[in-house]
Enzyme design. Structure first.
Site, mmCIF file in Angstrom:
data_model
loop_
_atom_site.group_PDB
_atom_site.id
_atom_site.type_symbol
_atom_site.label_atom_id
_atom_site.label_comp_id
_atom_site.label_asym_id
_atom_site.label_seq_id
_atom_site.Cartn_x
_atom_site.Cartn_y
_atom_site.Cartn_z
ATOM 1 N N PRO A 139 23.161 91.539 13.283
ATOM 2 C CA PRO A 139 23.535 90.155 13.610
ATOM 3 C C PRO A 139 22.357 89.380 14.203
ATOM 4 C CG PRO A 139 24.685 91.715 15.050
ATOM 5 C CD PRO A 139 23.919 92.523 14.049
ATOM 6 N N GLU A 140 22.145 88.167 13.711
ATOM 7 C CA GLU A 140 21.093 87.290 14.207
ATOM 8 C C GLU A 140 21.768 86.106 14.916
ATOM 9 O OE1 GLU A 140 18.140 86.464 11.142
ATOM 10 O OE2 GLU A 140 18.662 88.308 10.095
#
Ligand SMILES: [Zn+2]
Length: 287
Positions: A2-3
């Site tokens: 996840p960014e």
């Protein structure tokens, strides 16, 4: 992994559905997911009410009414899931917070690189999870001038420069490819050879891409992985212009290029050799 857009989507879900709920009990299955003393963590957050949420880069936190917080870095595969109290707890659940509303907040992480930490909200800078994390990519604190100055001393490629969380926090391998494609810059362009005008444009498209991805609820790749706080997938995969599109036509209007994948610093990098040719010439002209 996840960014920023995925972590922000999770944060928004928690802000909407978790704030005002109370942590009645913590069941911790693995102490090693906690940064610092696990007993202290459990004792400090039990009985607290969630009053808000926050985020910097890929780190999010829950604000508790006692002035403390729970920091979370999901790293590779961590998930925070809000589920009914009767729900079966999935495999790889390492922490269950039983809530006053009768629901449960789960921390699930198959690869176990993610970490939770007890934070003091008044001194976030001391948190292990936030150490070496620079300004958030969407924060107004970050200016193009900061990036121009930081880049001046960096011979590394612009891709590596943007991935370094000390310069700008929140960008990972998917969005850096998208950002550089939209900016028309080759990922190997030395950071110090990016002109001030290009850097200003780069920061502008960085924010454009990240905001757009947030509107789509982030990116879940076809093999799954990322889910928001309610267990739903993000829809931005359909919109990605380069990432995961090796051999397909470039989506830039009028471009006849095909997306290629190259390895840079051990990681897959997707780019269009036609619209990102610009910086490539500069990499060849080493001083
Ligand atoms: Zn192209």
């Amino acid at each position: 992994m996840p960014e920023l857009p995925e972590v922000e989507t999770i944060r928004r879900g928690l802000e909407k559905y978790l704030v005002e709920d109370t942590i009645e009990k913590i069941v911790l299955m693995r102490n090693d997911i906690i940064c610092g003393d696990a007993d202290d963590f459990v004792a400090s957050v039990t009985g607290e009410r969630v009053v808000g949420t926050g985020r910097r880069g890929k780190v999010l936190w829950l604000e508790l009414d006692g002035g403390t917080g729970i920091g979370v870095h999901l790293r590779m595969s961590g998930r925070l899931l809000l589920v009914p109290g009767t729900a079966q707890v999935p495999k790889h659940t390492h922490l269950v917070a039983k809530l006053g509303s009768g629901r449960q907040l789960l921390y699930v992480d198959a690869r176990r690189f993610g970490r939770l930490e007890l934070l003091g909200l008044d001194h976030l800078g001391e948190a292990v999870l936030l150490r070496n994390i620079g300004p958030d990519a969407l924060s107004e604190e970050l200016t193009a001038e900061d990036l121009i100055e930081a880049a001046a001393s960096h011979g590394i490629g612009i891709k590596q420069f943007l991935l370094d969380q000390r310069h700008v926090a929140g960008i990972g391998n998917i969005y850096v490819c998208e950002i550089l494609h939209r900016a028309g810059l080759h990922p190997a362009t030395p950071a110090r050879r990016v002109t001030p005008a290009e850097m200003r444009a780069l920061l502008r498209v960085t924010r454009e891409v990240l905001q757009e991805a947030i509107e789509y609820g982030g990116t879940t790749l076809s093999d799954g992985g990322y889910e928001n706080a309610l267990g739903e997938w993000g829809g931005y995969r359909q919109v990605l212009r380069v990432y995961g599109r090796e051999g397909e036509w470039c989506r830039t209007e009028g471009c006849r290029g095909k997306i290629v994948r190259v390895k840079m610093a051990g990681r897959s990098t997707y780019l269009c050799p036609v619209c990102q040719a610009k910086g490539k010439r500069r990499t060849a002209r080493k001083p």
